[in-house]
Design a protein around this motif. Structure first.
Motif, PDB file in Angstrom:
ATOM      1  N   THR A 114       0.854  -1.185   0.000  1.00 26.26           N
ATOM      2  CA  THR A 114       0.000   0.000   0.000  1.00 26.26           C
ATOM      3  C   THR A 114       0.889   1.233   0.000  1.00 26.26           C
ATOM      4  O   THR A 114       1.794   1.362   0.815  1.00 26.26           O
ATOM      5  CB  THR A 114      -0.906   0.014   1.237  1.00 26.26           C
ATOM      6  OG1 THR A 114      -1.650  -1.192   1.265  1.00 26.26           O
ATOM      7  CG2 THR A 114      -1.822   1.204   1.218  1.00 26.26           C
ATOM      8  N   SER A 123       1.726   5.496  -0.064  1.00 31.17           N
ATOM      9  CA  SER A 123       1.285   6.730   0.583  1.00 31.17           C
ATOM     10  C   SER A 123       1.411   7.877  -0.396  1.00 31.17           C
ATOM     11  O   SER A 123       2.248   7.872  -1.290  1.00 31.17           O
ATOM     12  CB  SER A 123       2.127   7.016   1.826  1.00 31.17           C
ATOM     13  OG  SER A 123       3.486   7.131   1.482  1.00 31.17           O
ATOM     14  N   ASN A 150       1.045   3.437   6.347  1.00 33.54           N
ATOM     15  CA  ASN A 150       1.105   3.935   4.980  1.00 33.54           C
ATOM     16  C   ASN A 150       2.562   3.967   4.547  1.00 33.54           C
ATOM     17  O   ASN A 150       3.345   4.799   5.002  1.00 33.54           O
ATOM     18  CB  ASN A 150       0.504   5.331   4.891  1.00 33.54           C
ATOM     19  CG  ASN A 150      -0.979   5.341   5.215  1.00 33.54           C
ATOM     20  OD1 ASN A 150      -1.701   4.407   4.863  1.00 33.54           O
ATOM     21  ND2 ASN A 150      -1.433   6.385   5.890  1.00 33.54           N
TER      22      ASN A 150
END
Length: 805
Positions: free
Chosen positions: A4, A6, A82
């Motif tokens: 994931t 950011s 993140n």
């Protein structure tokens, strides 16, 4: 599985690294460098494949490491956060980045050791790509020497190469070079910077983490700092030790440490102390500040809150004086305070100074009040000073007769350790040898068997077979040498401890007599306590000691290395000079500290077994040697006023307080002699000497030759022993006259026997004094011959290079 990512906005909100300049550290998020924190897993693995350190691996090993890196990424991607760094921070301490390895190895029925080794190798690739910035705690637990070596191959290759060359140029051994480079590799991994971007704050942060974890800084930090200086990364000329040393603080800071509540009195103390500060050294100024701000006013505020005037009520002043009479008892039971009168004197001077200054400057007038300390309360100062002088005299009377035994102990231990070291060096490892009736076995440190890159500095290690004690002979021999050199220099010069530690190669100068051509060596003492430099005549014994010191500290180029001395009292670091009393600690040159000096002296005293009349061990201080030096010189015939000049005293009374066995009648006779001479020809004390007087002065040095050697009696002084040279301590025996001295000793023995047969008891007593003095002369001569038989030392001319590197 992909990570994931950011957004740039989220990345900009990360907290930057703090700047560490002290010993405290708090873990904060590390800043990411570049866009790798947002890359998906597949692109991260592509960067890992392109690592230089993986290019030399076989295909099977590279695939194994790549699979391990992928499994590490897959586990890390499931962590909260993140970006890779936030996920790493969330799991680094609890449960830990490698906490999942044991469970997976058990599920796959694999060896935990082999499986963990694979994952660690894959994680190394992620760290080298700077996917995450690990904490120092993780790097210690990770403990991968291969990783720290690979950092130097992947990042800042040229800078690390220059750093290694600089470390070896400084004289670091293999293990010391490895430690310094490992510290730099950890800093690079932790900060994400290239080596040329590292700052002093990064080194301070690493040092603070070490202190928090271990209670002290670990090896390699000082080497890393010096290497960064040498390659131009750090713009400083000071070592890490010098950078961290405390300097002189302001008056405001000193007063603020006492936490005075009344702002008016606090400002007054600061103003008063600033007026006094220019005329005092920093050590005395700190003592005055502590007395006025802490012992006096802070104590009053603590027991009488709310008071805001110097005009103390009688009951407040009396209560403070009663408390002052005893110590606070924080470290034990209360005892009478020895410095009570000094404290009262400083407080009284504080009040009287303000009253006097108020006549010239009206701004002092509001604080010009009556002094709470009357003059009669200080009448015990003279009595106290006489008591202290008597204590010092008794102390010297006890120690002066034992000085030859202490000197012999230091010299014998030095020779014994030098012989033991030479024998051990010729003995192979694991072999046994004998020395002084004891059996020793040559052993080695663990790192002596490692590879060349991890090899430590040379060491000669033995084990005492009788006690199983492991002894590092290089360190023992060096301690023995410096203990001997310190004792010999102190007893031959009478210098203060700070003057001893500030002696340099430049202090050795010479003067050639114009008529005889004789060279008189002199020792220049730099200004210290009295801010006056002076010259001391170098005796042959002292010249031998200084020559041995110069020979030991010289470098391979024949020069005395430069070193800077830090004065702990004044809190200033002196310039780089060729100091004589310096030691090599690793690759660094450090001036011998006060604590080390006292340790060496106390160990020699313990080895000598000297005790006082009550059987308690004798304790010598460096200042005791100063008092014994001048007492011995004056009892040998040196005038008191010349002794005062040698010691650097402005007042003759100060010198007289040093003379433990000097009779008051003799002092008065010298005073009368000086007064009579000055009254008869007062102008002669200050005019230029005539040609006849100068010739007479030079002939004095030419006429010093006597039967057994050279007379060291100062110019203008009579012979105190009526030319009985064998008794005189000023006689310097010529080694060539040893046979004549032995004949004198035999003759004295025969005369004593004859006197005893004839019942001449008075003659026996006088001859025994001469015999004892002659034997002492022979022992001193043997000691001098032993030192002269060593290899000669060419002192040369002191050379100061262009400056420190």
């Amino acid at each position: 599985m992909t990570a994931t990512t950011s957004t740039p906005a989220q990345r900009s909100q990360l907290t930057p690294l703090p700047r560490f300049i002290g010993a405290q550290q708090t873990r904060s998020p590390c800043p990411r460098v570049g866009p790798i924190d947002t890359l998906p897993s597949q692109e991260v693995l592509e960067k890992v494949v392109r690592l230089r350190t993986w290019s030399d691996l076989s295909g099977a090993e590279a695939r194994t490491r790549l699979r391990a890196a992928e499994r590490m990424l897959n586990w890390l991607a499931d962590r909260p956060g993140n970006g890779w760094q936030e996920r790493w921070d969330s799991c680094e301490s609890d449960p830990g980045p490698l906490s999942w390895v044991a469970g997976v190895a058990a599920a796959e029925e694999r060896s935990l050791r082999n499986f963990r080794s694979e994952i660690v190798s894959g994680l190394a690739g992620l760290l080298l790509c700077r996917l995450v910035l690990p904490s120092y705690d993780f790097l210690v637990g990770y403990n991968s020497v291969r990783l720290f070596a690979d950092v130097r191959t992947e990042h800042s290759i040229d800078a690390f190469t220059r750093a290694e060359e600089a470390a070896r140029t400084r004289g670091m051994a293999g293990r010391q070079v490895s430690q310094a480079l490992t510290v730099l590799s950890k800093i690079v991994l932790h900060t994400g910077k290239d080596l040329h971007e590292v700052t002093s704050d990064d080194v301070f942060e690493f040092r603070a983490w070490n202190i928090n974890r271990y209670g002290q800084h670990k090896s390699g930090i000082h080497g890393a700092w010096d290497v960064l200086r040498d390659i131009g990364v750090l713009d400083t000329s000071q070592s890490l030790r010098a950078t961290l040393r405390l300097g002189q603080v302001t008056t405001e800071e000193l007063v603020a440490q006492r936490q005075i509540q009344c702002p008016g009195v606090r400002d007054l103390l600061i103003r008063y102390l600033n007026e006094r500060r220019p005329g005092m050294d920093f050590s005395s100024f700190r003592q005055l500040t502590s007395t006025l701000a802490s012992t006096f006013w802070a104590d009053i505020e603590r027991h009488h809150p709310g008071i805001g005037t110097l005009d103390l009520p009688p009951e407040v002043a009396d209560a403070w004086k009663a408390r002052l009479a005893f110590t606070s008892g924080t470290k034990g039971p209360k005892r009478p305070r020895r410095g009570r009168l000094e404290v009262l004197g400083r407080v009284r001077a504080f009040y009287l100074d303000i009253q006097e200054w108020a006549h010239e400057d009206p701004s002092w007038a509001p604080w010009a009040v009556r002094c709470p300390i009357r003059r009669s309360e200080l009448e015990g100062v003279s009595k106290r000073n006489r008591a202290r002088t008597a204590e010092v005299h008794q102390r010297i009377r006890e120690r002066l007769p034992h000085l030859p035994a202490l000197v012999d102990t230091a010299e014998k231990h030095r020779e014994d350790q030098a012989t033991l070291l030479a024998t051990a060096r010729q003995t192979p490892i694991s072999e046994t040898f004998a020395h002084a009736g004891r059996a020793y076995r040559r052993v080695q440190y663990r790192w002596d068997t490692r590879s060349a890159s991890q090899h430590g500095p040379d060491a000669v290690l033995v084990t005492d077979e009788s006690s199983d004690e492991r002894i590092e002979l290089l360190r023992k021999e060096e301690d023995a040498f410096w203990a001997w050199a310190i004792i010999e220099t102190l007893r031959h010069t009478g210098v203060r401890i700070e003057e001893l530690l500030e002696l340099t190669h430049l202090a050795l100068i010479s003067y050639r007599l114009p008529d005889s051509g004789e060279i008189v060596p002199l020792l220049q003492i730099v200004p210290s306590k009295s801010n006056e430099e002076r010259l001391l005549l170098v005796t042959p014994e002292l010249a031998s000691v200084l020559a041995a010191v110069v020979c030991r500290i010289r470098g391979a180029d024949g020069r005395v290395p430069l070193a800077a001395r830090y004065d702990p009292h004044e809190r200033v670091t002196g310039p780089m000079l060729p100091h004589l009393f310096q030691r090599k600690i690793g690759w660094r040159r450090e001036i011998i500290g006060t604590k080390i000096l006292y340790r060496l002296l106390n160990e020699t005293l313990q080895r000598s077994g000297l005790t006082d009349r009550s059987g308690q061990p004798l304790r010598y201080t460096p200042h005791d040697f100063r008092r014994m030096f001048i007492t011995d010189a004056v009892t040998g015939g040196l005038p008191v006023h010349i002794a005062a000049k040698i010691l650097g005293h402005h007042s003759l009374n100060t010198t007289q307080a040093y003379l433990a066995v000097f009779q008051e009648e003799l002092i008065r006779s010298y005073r009368s002699f000086l007064d009579t001479r000055r009254a008869a020809r007062p102008a002669a004390e200050y005019r230029e000497p005539t040609e006849q007087e100068w010739d007479e002065f030079q002939k004095h040095f030419e006429l010093r030759k006597v039967e057994l050697g050279t007379c060291g009696r100062p110019y203008g002084t009579p012979c105190a022993h009526e030319h009985a040279c064998v008794r005189c301590p000023m006689l310097r025996v010529d080694p060539q006259q040893r046979r004549r001295l032995e004949e004198i000793i035999r003759s004295l023995g025969d005369r004593i026997e004859e006197a005893r047969v004839n019942g001449w008891l008075g003659e026996v007593q006088g001859l025994q004094v001469s015999l004892e003095a002659a034997r002492n002369k022979l022992a001193s001569l043997d000691r001098l011959v032993r030192t002269r038989n060593r290899a000669p030392v060419t002192l040369g001319m002191p050379i100061i290079p262009g400056g420190p590197r």
